[in-house]
Scaffold this motif. Structure first.
Motif, PDB file in Angstrom:
ATOM      1  N   LEU A  85       0.840  -1.195   0.000  1.00 59.69           N
ATOM      2  CA  LEU A  85       0.000   0.000   0.000  1.00 59.69           C
ATOM      3  C   LEU A  85       0.877   1.246   0.000  1.00 59.69           C
ATOM      4  O   LEU A  85       1.829   1.345   0.765  1.00 59.69           O
ATOM      5  CB  LEU A  85      -0.922   0.011   1.227  1.00 59.69           C
ATOM      6  CG  LEU A  85      -1.898  -1.170   1.336  1.00 59.69           C
ATOM      7  CD1 LEU A  85      -2.573  -1.169   2.701  1.00 59.69           C
ATOM      8  CD2 LEU A  85      -2.949  -1.104   0.241  1.00 59.69           C
ATOM      9  N   ARG A  86       0.523   2.203  -0.881  1.00 58.40           N
ATOM     10  CA  ARG A  86       1.297   3.431  -0.986  1.00 58.40           C
ATOM     11  C   ARG A  86       1.098   4.298   0.253  1.00 58.40           C
ATOM     12  O   ARG A  86      -0.036   4.586   0.648  1.00 58.40           O
ATOM     13  CB  ARG A  86       0.880   4.226  -2.223  1.00 58.40           C
ATOM     14  CG  ARG A  86       1.799   5.435  -2.502  1.00 58.40           C
ATOM     15  CD  ARG A  86       1.143   6.414  -3.466  1.00 58.40           C
ATOM     16  NE  ARG A  86       0.757   5.795  -4.713  1.00 58.40           N
ATOM     17  CZ  ARG A  86       1.538   5.683  -5.787  1.00 58.40           C
ATOM     18  NH1 ARG A  86       2.768   6.146  -5.731  1.00 58.40           N
ATOM     19  NH2 ARG A  86       1.092   5.121  -6.881  1.00 58.40           N
ATOM     20  N   THR A  88       0.921   7.760   1.770  1.00 60.04           N
ATOM     21  CA  THR A  88       0.644   9.068   1.185  1.00 60.04           C
ATOM     22  C   THR A  88       0.941  10.172   2.200  1.00 60.04           C
ATOM     23  O   THR A  88       0.097  10.500   3.041  1.00 60.04           O
ATOM     24  CB  THR A  88      -0.836   9.137   0.715  1.00 60.04           C
ATOM     25  OG1 THR A  88      -1.086   8.065  -0.198  1.00 60.04           O
ATOM     26  CG2 THR A  88      -1.133  10.448   0.026  1.00 60.04           C
ATOM     27  N   ALA A  93       0.106  13.475  -1.297  1.00 57.93           N
ATOM     28  CA  ALA A  93      -1.312  13.822  -1.374  1.00 57.93           C
ATOM     29  C   ALA A  93      -1.541  15.007  -2.307  1.00 57.93           C
ATOM     30  O   ALA A  93      -2.511  15.042  -3.074  1.00 57.93           O
ATOM     31  CB  ALA A  93      -1.865  14.129   0.023  1.00 57.93           C
ATOM     32  N   LYS A 134      -9.551   8.860   7.904  1.00 59.65           N
ATOM     33  CA  LYS A 134      -8.270   8.189   7.683  1.00 59.65           C
ATOM     34  C   LYS A 134      -8.459   6.674   7.694  1.00 59.65           C
ATOM     35  O   LYS A 134      -9.149   6.122   8.556  1.00 59.65           O
ATOM     36  CB  LYS A 134      -7.300   8.599   8.790  1.00 59.65           C
ATOM     37  CG  LYS A 134      -5.873   8.104   8.624  1.00 59.65           C
ATOM     38  CD  LYS A 134      -5.040   8.579   9.819  1.00 59.65           C
ATOM     39  CE  LYS A 134      -3.609   8.067   9.760  1.00 59.65           C
ATOM     40  NZ  LYS A 134      -2.806   8.776   8.761  1.00 59.65           N
ATOM     41  N   LEU A 152      -0.703   4.912   6.946  1.00 58.21           N
ATOM     42  CA  LEU A 152      -0.596   5.127   5.506  1.00 58.21           C
ATOM     43  C   LEU A 152      -0.650   6.603   5.139  1.00 58.21           C
ATOM     44  O   LEU A 152      -0.721   6.954   3.963  1.00 58.21           O
ATOM     45  CB  LEU A 152      -1.711   4.360   4.787  1.00 58.21           C
ATOM     46  CG  LEU A 152      -1.692   2.843   4.973  1.00 58.21           C
ATOM     47  CD1 LEU A 152      -2.915   2.217   4.330  1.00 58.21           C
ATOM     48  CD2 LEU A 152      -0.416   2.240   4.411  1.00 58.21           C
ATOM     49  N   VAL A 155      -4.350   8.621   3.373  1.00 58.51           N
ATOM     50  CA  VAL A 155      -5.200   7.693   2.627  1.00 58.51           C
ATOM     51  C   VAL A 155      -6.513   7.603   3.380  1.00 58.51           C
ATOM     52  O   VAL A 155      -6.525   7.316   4.585  1.00 58.51           O
ATOM     53  CB  VAL A 155      -4.548   6.297   2.506  1.00 58.51           C
ATOM     54  CG1 VAL A 155      -5.498   5.331   1.813  1.00 58.51           C
ATOM     55  CG2 VAL A 155      -3.236   6.394   1.746  1.00 58.51           C
ATOM     56  N   GLU A 157     -11.098   7.001   3.402  1.00 58.18           N
ATOM     57  CA  GLU A 157     -12.269   6.286   2.914  1.00 58.18           C
ATOM     58  C   GLU A 157     -13.483   7.152   3.235  1.00 58.18           C
ATOM     59  O   GLU A 157     -13.456   7.956   4.172  1.00 58.18           O
ATOM     60  CB  GLU A 157     -12.383   4.909   3.577  1.00 58.18           C
ATOM     61  CG  GLU A 157     -12.494   4.957   5.081  1.00 58.18           C
ATOM     62  CD  GLU A 157     -12.399   3.577   5.715  1.00 58.18           C
ATOM     63  OE1 GLU A 157     -12.155   2.607   4.982  1.00 58.18           O
ATOM     64  OE2 GLU A 157     -12.574   3.483   6.939  1.00 58.18           O
ATOM     65  N   TYR A 190      -7.608  13.854   1.574  1.00 57.79           N
ATOM     66  CA  TYR A 190      -7.333  12.416   1.582  1.00 57.79           C
ATOM     67  C   TYR A 190      -7.512  11.822   0.188  1.00 57.79           C
ATOM     68  O   TYR A 190      -8.468  12.147  -0.528  1.00 57.79           O
ATOM     69  CB  TYR A 190      -8.259  11.696   2.566  1.00 57.79           C
ATOM     70  CG  TYR A 190      -7.892  11.937   4.012  1.00 57.79           C
ATOM     71  CD1 TYR A 190      -6.955  11.137   4.657  1.00 57.79           C
ATOM     72  CD2 TYR A 190      -8.460  12.978   4.729  1.00 57.79           C
ATOM     73  CE1 TYR A 190      -6.599  11.357   5.982  1.00 57.79           C
ATOM     74  CE2 TYR A 190      -8.118  13.221   6.049  1.00 57.79           C
ATOM     75  CZ  TYR A 190      -7.188  12.404   6.670  1.00 57.79           C
ATOM     76  OH  TYR A 190      -6.838  12.633   7.974  1.00 57.79           O
ATOM     77  N   ASN A 191      -6.587  10.955  -0.166  1.00 56.63           N
ATOM     78  CA  ASN A 191      -6.675  10.182  -1.398  1.00 56.63           C
ATOM     79  C   ASN A 191      -7.493   8.920  -1.099  1.00 56.63           C
ATOM     80  O   ASN A 191      -7.215   8.215  -0.126  1.00 56.63           O
ATOM     81  CB  ASN A 191      -5.259   9.807  -1.866  1.00 56.63           C
ATOM     82  CG  ASN A 191      -5.245   9.157  -3.227  1.00 56.63           C
ATOM     83  OD1 ASN A 191      -6.209   9.240  -3.976  1.00 56.63           O
ATOM     84  ND2 ASN A 191      -4.140   8.504  -3.550  1.00 56.63           N
ATOM     85  N   ILE A 192      -8.506   8.639  -1.915  1.00 55.11           N
ATOM     86  CA  ILE A 192      -9.419   7.526  -1.666  1.00 55.11           C
ATOM     87  C   ILE A 192      -9.313   6.523  -2.805  1.00 55.11           C
ATOM     88  O   ILE A 192      -9.245   6.914  -3.983  1.00 55.11           O
ATOM     89  CB  ILE A 192     -10.877   8.037  -1.541  1.00 55.11           C
ATOM     90  CG1 ILE A 192     -10.988   9.057  -0.396  1.00 55.11           C
ATOM     91  CG2 ILE A 192     -11.857   6.887  -1.324  1.00 55.11           C
ATOM     92  CD1 ILE A 192     -12.317   9.797  -0.355  1.00 55.11           C
ATOM     93  N   ASN A 193      -9.305   5.256  -2.494  1.00 52.91           N
ATOM     94  CA  ASN A 193      -9.320   4.220  -3.530  1.00 52.91           C
ATOM     95  C   ASN A 193     -10.553   4.417  -4.419  1.00 52.91           C
ATOM     96  O   ASN A 193     -11.663   4.591  -3.937  1.00 52.91           O
ATOM     97  CB  ASN A 193      -9.351   2.841  -2.870  1.00 52.91           C
ATOM     98  CG  ASN A 193      -9.463   1.726  -3.881  1.00 52.91           C
ATOM     99  OD1 ASN A 193     -10.550   1.358  -4.285  1.00 52.91           O
ATOM    100  ND2 ASN A 193      -8.337   1.178  -4.284  1.00 52.91           N
TER     101      ASN A 193
END
Length: 294
Positions: A85-86, A88, A93, A134, A152, A155, A157, A190-193
């Motif tokens: 997992l990256r 971030t 970000a 987070k 992470l 990252v 959700e 936040y970066n989200i999948n």
């Protein structure tokens, strides 16, 4: 005349599906190999515009992991992975937001425009669409077997979703194209999948379909045969016996979560197949694996 008759027959076959889905939302997660191929990108845009033209409301959620990685390398920003997992950090970000909400998002909007549609580029930040929290992950130390928490970085959700901006854009005849970025209650980005983002939006919209475009035919059995219809219980069984493994697990978890939270059904299919979405939605044969409640 034979070709014209075949085309007419195709439209007649599709008519019940046009009627069934008119006014409903389809959430489409777009990414992977198709994003790097001009012909595939054009065909995807054409499919999305057609969906809108027949009265369906497509909502596109896109990824961009490879593009983020390439930009990080270009800018000299070090990338660190933990258990695949990256991680971030703040710099990563910022680059992710730049690539996702900027270059990729606007490229998809442009493709839809060239196909004759009207699209609007958004991220989860716009209109408070997605409030993020987070992501927390744990891993076991191989020597002590003790679980430890993985940090992470930024990252996230989805924790809350307000679909007002999607509904407003849709009602105005627009096709929302959404980058998987959200703001947290702590004020951070936040970066989200992208799969996770698409599933959460499909549930919140009560979508008729969540569509995850992948680089495989769908869910395959141990003999390599396509499984066309699955329930959450089937997926649990197939995961337990090892039929489902690797990267397909989180995709199917997203599908099950969406279906159990209000999306009518989810589909996993090969986005490399020309017009795969249309084959899935508007033919009796379908093209991928459909996940729905029993």
């Amino acid at each position: 005349m034979r070709d014209a008759s075949a085309k007419a027959q195709t439209l007649i076959e599709a008519l019940p599906y046009f009627q069934r889905y008119a006014g409903r939302s389809f959430v489409v997660k777009y990414g992977g190999n198709a994003m790097g191929d001009d012909d595939a990108a054009r065909e995807f845009a054409e499919d999305v515009v057609l969906l809108k033209a027949v009265g369906i409301n497509p909502v596109v959620v896109h990824g961009g992991g490879p593009q983020i990685g390439a930009m990080l390398e270009k800018l000299g920003v070090e990338t660190r992975f933990v258990d695949g997992l990256r991680v971030t950090d703040k710099a990563t970000a910022e680059v992710a937001e730049m690539v996702l909400s900027g270059a990729i998002n606007k490229a998809i909007v442009g493709s839809i425009a060239r196909a004759g549609g009207k699209a609007v580029g958004l991220s989860g930040k716009d209109g408070n669409l997605v409030t993020a929290r987070k992501v927390k992950r744990t891993t076991k130390d191989p020597e002590s077997n003790i679980e430890k928490v993985l940090d992470l970085g930024f990252v996230g959700e989805p924790s809350e979703i307000d679909t007002t901006i999607i509904e407003t854009a849709t009602a105005a005849g627009m096709i929302p194209v959404i980058a998987p970025i959200g703001s947290g209650e702590d004020g951070h980005t936040y970066n989200i999948n992208a799969d996770t983002m698409a599933g959460a939006l499909a549930a919140a919209l009560g979508a008729a379909r969540l569509l995850l475009l992948t680089d495989v035919d769908g869910v395959l059995d141990k003999a390599g045969k396509l499984l066309t219809d699955l329930t959450p219980a089937d997926i649990a069984r197939l995961r337990e016996d090892g039929t489902i493994s690797g990267g397909m697990i989180p995709k199917l978890e997203t599908c099950v979560s969406a279906v159990e939270a209000g999306c009518e059904a989810a589909v996993v299919l090969d986005g490399r197949v020309p017009h795969a979405m249309l084959l899935e939605f508007f033919t009796a044969r379908g093209a991928g694996t459909l996940i729905s409640a029993p």
